[in-house]
Design a protein around this motif. Structure first.
Motif, PDB file in Angstrom:
ATOM      1  N   ALA A  76       0.829  -1.214   0.000  1.00  0.00           N
ATOM      2  CA  ALA A  76       0.000   0.000   0.000  1.00  0.00           C
ATOM      3  C   ALA A  76       0.862   1.262   0.000  1.00  0.00           C
ATOM      4  O   ALA A  76       0.462   2.306  -0.516  1.00  0.00           O
ATOM      5  N   PRO A 142      -6.830   0.189   0.676  1.00  0.00           N
ATOM      6  CA  PRO A 142      -5.864   0.945  -0.141  1.00  0.00           C
ATOM      7  C   PRO A 142      -5.276   0.114  -1.280  1.00  0.00           C
ATOM      8  O   PRO A 142      -4.651   0.677  -2.178  1.00  0.00           O
ATOM      9  N   LEU A 143      -5.444  -1.207  -1.227  1.00  0.00           N
ATOM     10  CA  LEU A 143      -4.909  -2.043  -2.306  1.00  0.00           C
ATOM     11  C   LEU A 143      -6.019  -2.642  -3.166  1.00  0.00           C
ATOM     12  O   LEU A 143      -5.759  -3.501  -4.004  1.00  0.00           O
TER      13      LEU A 143
END
Lengths: 405, 405
Positions: A76, A142-143
């Motif tokens: 991330a 976030p990924l």
């Protein structure tokens, strides 16, 4: 194996190995390696660039926990291009001075960071295939890409950029693995694959829990690899390399063979993450194209000699503990996997023989072997186990000098 | 684990670890390791000095073939003291600059060569136990001692020499293994053991064929270890370390526990010679004293950090492939094995805690870890996997400096 001979390169291609330099080459410039070994450059079929920062850490976990606790939080961070610049700078520097000349590399989902990585690789002279990773489910926010369409859109923009910008650094489609990719994303990726004729890399049958999860996610698929194949992302007209294949059974292996899917054997990673041992002897016997992967950071090192040693050791344990019909790998076979075996994924690569692209690595093994007394095959075997005591003094990829010192 | 602290040594013994230097030590000389790690010196419970010459060679064989094709012909060369001087010179130089401070070392049957090895070890400052090997059957002529009596006579002369000559280099009785030692020899060795109160080292239950052979040779013994125990050479009043113990079953392990026999776990060797994986978790659970051995040249390196990594990896594969009731080793446990676990064979050794002999190794790991950001436990874990990228900058054994640079 030729003692004290010459290997000739013209226009990036090997013109063969000679005991004495043929007259027709008498005006060519000659480099003297002063007794060092000249080997084909090594081929790493599976390595994660953003994981280089945490090699050798958190190894007391299995795959899925390790992804959540170490890998995903680290990856991330590559949303931040400044972080990526520093980390990828160190990664490419290490890869440049390693024995590797070719590699299939995972980036992250982030296009700017992945392109920065590719800029550095292009400058290094290495010949690589690099993937912006696709993942739109089952990962931390976030990924997780916003949608299949957004992931596909970013991928197309990235591919177009790459095709303009790089000569030695090729884009490769990289759905992370089935658990993180929706059907919609896989369908999109197939369209992109066809439009640009791209190769594909991913993970396959690495770990018991992962294999079970894929079965749950894709109840309609016959086996893990079939879940890729349903979308046309498993060989046949699509050049594909799949990492691990620890639990690839008879059916999956038959499909790999039929479709020409490459297996990237990553023995150290398979030990470190308690995954198991892939049946590499079966791959070879059955004609499945196979090479080695360091799988940093499941593996702790980019050094493919270490991967060769681990491959031999793992095959011996498998023979002893699991199935004594599959003979252990020899030193020569593990060297084959790290050169010609994996090299085939890149074309005519992985040998110094005539007609192959000229990838070569020059290794001063004087601290390991007595060059006067030892056979070349003995020097090679020792290098596999004791590479950290040798020095790499030169490297070429596709005929171009990467370094010489 | 103490960040930026002090470890105090007086008269060869640690006086403990302190965050700040207590006033009572204010006049002691202080060495600044400049952020490097200070670890207890590592303990190698099993290494063959004469095999150092052929590390990483001939690994495509199993134990008994490997002994006949590589090991015995090489060991026969140590009848020539000039050969021994050169080879042992290189071995001791490498061991001196490794992270090892203590080792149980096999020589050969040859007294002059073994004493030369011990001279070098004494000069190095390392604390070792070294064995002149005994073998009077089932070996090639040049390595078969003439008779049990001659073997015993040579051993006594050698022991007497050692006790006069060395301070840090102790003799240890070393019947190679049951297949090469007649009953008469074993009886003689027991007498010598008692007369001089010597410790004993040998091999145990390493390889399937070897275990079968011992059963044939000693039909009266209950298990392999019992064949030593019948002669009083298996712990109890005799400090004993046995290498490998891959196939030590419940009975054998019970005897080891009762008799306090140390297990020297040699995971890389057990992979390289296709032997298998020792049940180390069972040793620990059952209270069998256990340490690590590099077992050069079944193992390719004297680097005990590599042995730690191999121990963890092997335990994971054993858990996955053989017996999931025996949990894999953690990084901390493998470090314990290489320090306190094996150190106990030498007394209060293998820790920097108060009261332990002061064995310490100073390691600059700045190329591996970011010292500002990383926890000490993380730095240690990375060192296990990436030791070849670090630098050993200083070493002490029993309070004496071995080197500092």
């Amino acid at each position: 194996m030729q003692k004290d001979g010459y290997v000739v390169c013209r226009d990036g291609i090997s013109e063969g190995i000679y005991e004495r330099l043929p007259d027709r080459y008498k005006d060519c410039p000659v480099r003297d390696t002063k007794g060092a070994l000249i080997l084909p450059g090594l081929v790493d079929l599976h390595i994660h660039a953003p994981q280089y920062t945490f090699r050798g850490l958190g190894m007391d976990l299995e795959l899925l926990e390790w992804l959540n606790e170490h890998t995903f939080p680290e990856e991330a961070k590559y949303a931040d291009i400044e972080y990526a610049k520093e980390a990828y700078g160190r990664f490419v520097e290490k890869l440049k001075y390693s024995a590797t000349t070719r590699a299939c590399i995972f980036g992250t989902i982030h296009v700017p960071a992945t392109e920065y990585l590719m800029d550095l690789l292009e400058q290094s002279g290495l010949c690589t295939m690099v993937g912006k990773v696709n993942m739109d489910r089952n990962a931390p926010d976030p990924l997780t890409e916003q949608s299949a369409d957004k992931s596909a859109y970013d991928t197309v923009e990235w591919v177009k950029d790459c095709l303009k910008r790089y000569r030695k650094t090729k884009p490769i489609l990289t759905p992370r693995f089935i658990p993180t990719c929706t059907d919609a994303l896989m369908e999109n990726l197939k369209k992109i694959q066809m439009r640009y004729g791209l190769p594909v890399q991913s993970h396959l049958s690495e770990n018991v829990s992962e294999v079970g999860w894929v079965q749950e996610l894709c109840p309609g698929s016959e086996f893990y690899g079939d879940a890729y194949d349903r979308f046309g992302l498993f060989g046949a007209d699509t050049r594909t390399v799949m990492a691990h294949c620890v639990y690839s059974g008879v059916q999956e292996r038959r499909r790999m063979k039929e479709n020409g899917v490459f297996a990237a054997h990553c023995p150290e990673s398979n030990m470190n993450l308690s995954s198991g041992i892939a049946p590499v002897r079966a791959f070879l016997d059955e004609g499945i194209p196979t090479g080695l992967g360091s799988d940093v950071a499941g593996g702790s090192t980019e050094d493919l000699f270490a991967a060769m040693a681990h491959a031999i050791q793992a095959s011996k344990l498998r023979w002893r503990l699991v199935d004594d019909t599959l003979k252990p790998l020899t030193a020569a076979e593990s060297f084959y996997l790290a050169t010609k075996g994996g090299g085939e994924f890149f074309g005519r690569v992985g040998s110094l023989e005539e007609g192959y692209e000229f990838d070569a690595v020059v290794i001063d093994d004087s601290a390991v072997s007595d060059r006067e007394k030892a056979e070349i095959s003995e020097r090679l075997e020792r290098l596999i186990y004791l590479s950290s005591e040798s020095k790499i003094t030169g490297k070429f990829a596709a005929g171009e000098e990467i370094f010489w010192r």
